[in-house]
Design an enzyme around this catalytic site. Sequence first.
Site, PDB file in Angstrom:
ATOM      1  N   ARG A  18     -25.858 -37.072  25.781  1.00  0.00           N
ATOM      2  CA  ARG A  18     -24.636 -36.678  26.500  1.00  0.00           C
ATOM      3  C   ARG A  18     -24.839 -36.682  28.009  1.00  0.00           C
ATOM      4  O   ARG A  18     -24.018 -37.208  28.752  1.00  0.00           O
ATOM      5  CB  ARG A  18     -24.139 -35.313  26.033  1.00  0.00           C
ATOM      6  CG  ARG A  18     -23.617 -35.318  24.605  1.00  0.00           C
ATOM      7  CD  ARG A  18     -23.229 -33.940  24.151  1.00  0.00           C
ATOM      8  NE  ARG A  18     -24.395 -33.059  24.227  1.00  0.00           N
ATOM      9  CZ  ARG A  18     -24.335 -31.735  24.259  1.00  0.00           C
ATOM     10  NH1 ARG A  18     -23.178 -31.111  24.232  1.00  0.00           N
ATOM     11  NH2 ARG A  18     -25.439 -31.013  24.321  1.00  0.00           N
ATOM     12  N   ASN A  36     -21.090 -33.707  21.224  1.00  0.00           N
ATOM     13  CA  ASN A  36     -21.760 -33.818  19.941  1.00  0.00           C
ATOM     14  C   ASN A  36     -20.763 -33.469  18.839  1.00  0.00           C
ATOM     15  O   ASN A  36     -19.903 -32.611  19.021  1.00  0.00           O
ATOM     16  CB  ASN A  36     -22.936 -32.842  19.851  1.00  0.00           C
ATOM     17  CG  ASN A  36     -24.136 -33.292  20.653  1.00  0.00           C
ATOM     18  OD1 ASN A  36     -24.268 -34.456  21.009  1.00  0.00           O
ATOM     19  ND2 ASN A  36     -25.027 -32.367  20.930  1.00  0.00           N
TER      20      ASN A  36
END
Length: 89
Positions: A18, A36
């Site tokens: 990320r 996520n």
Amino acid sequence: MVARRVRVTGLVQGVFFRGWTREQATRLGVAGWVRNCPDGSVEALLEGDAEAVQSLTDLLGHGPDGARVDRIEIEEAAPENGDRFEVRH
């Protein structure tokens, strides 16, 4: 401007995926978000110039060092008209 929703599966959580995505998006001038998912995948919304969004989706197909991308799914999405890229929790 284009918008794409992307889902990446493989070893993509716990490997800075990320944060790396945010860095790449910022560098390319792409807005949107990344998060996520409970199933172990990573989902992102990418919006901006078509060439920049394509460059980022190409990068997501490989991921950062330590990640293993098994599959990437890309679909058209409605733009959210964001002005930055964020990591969502």
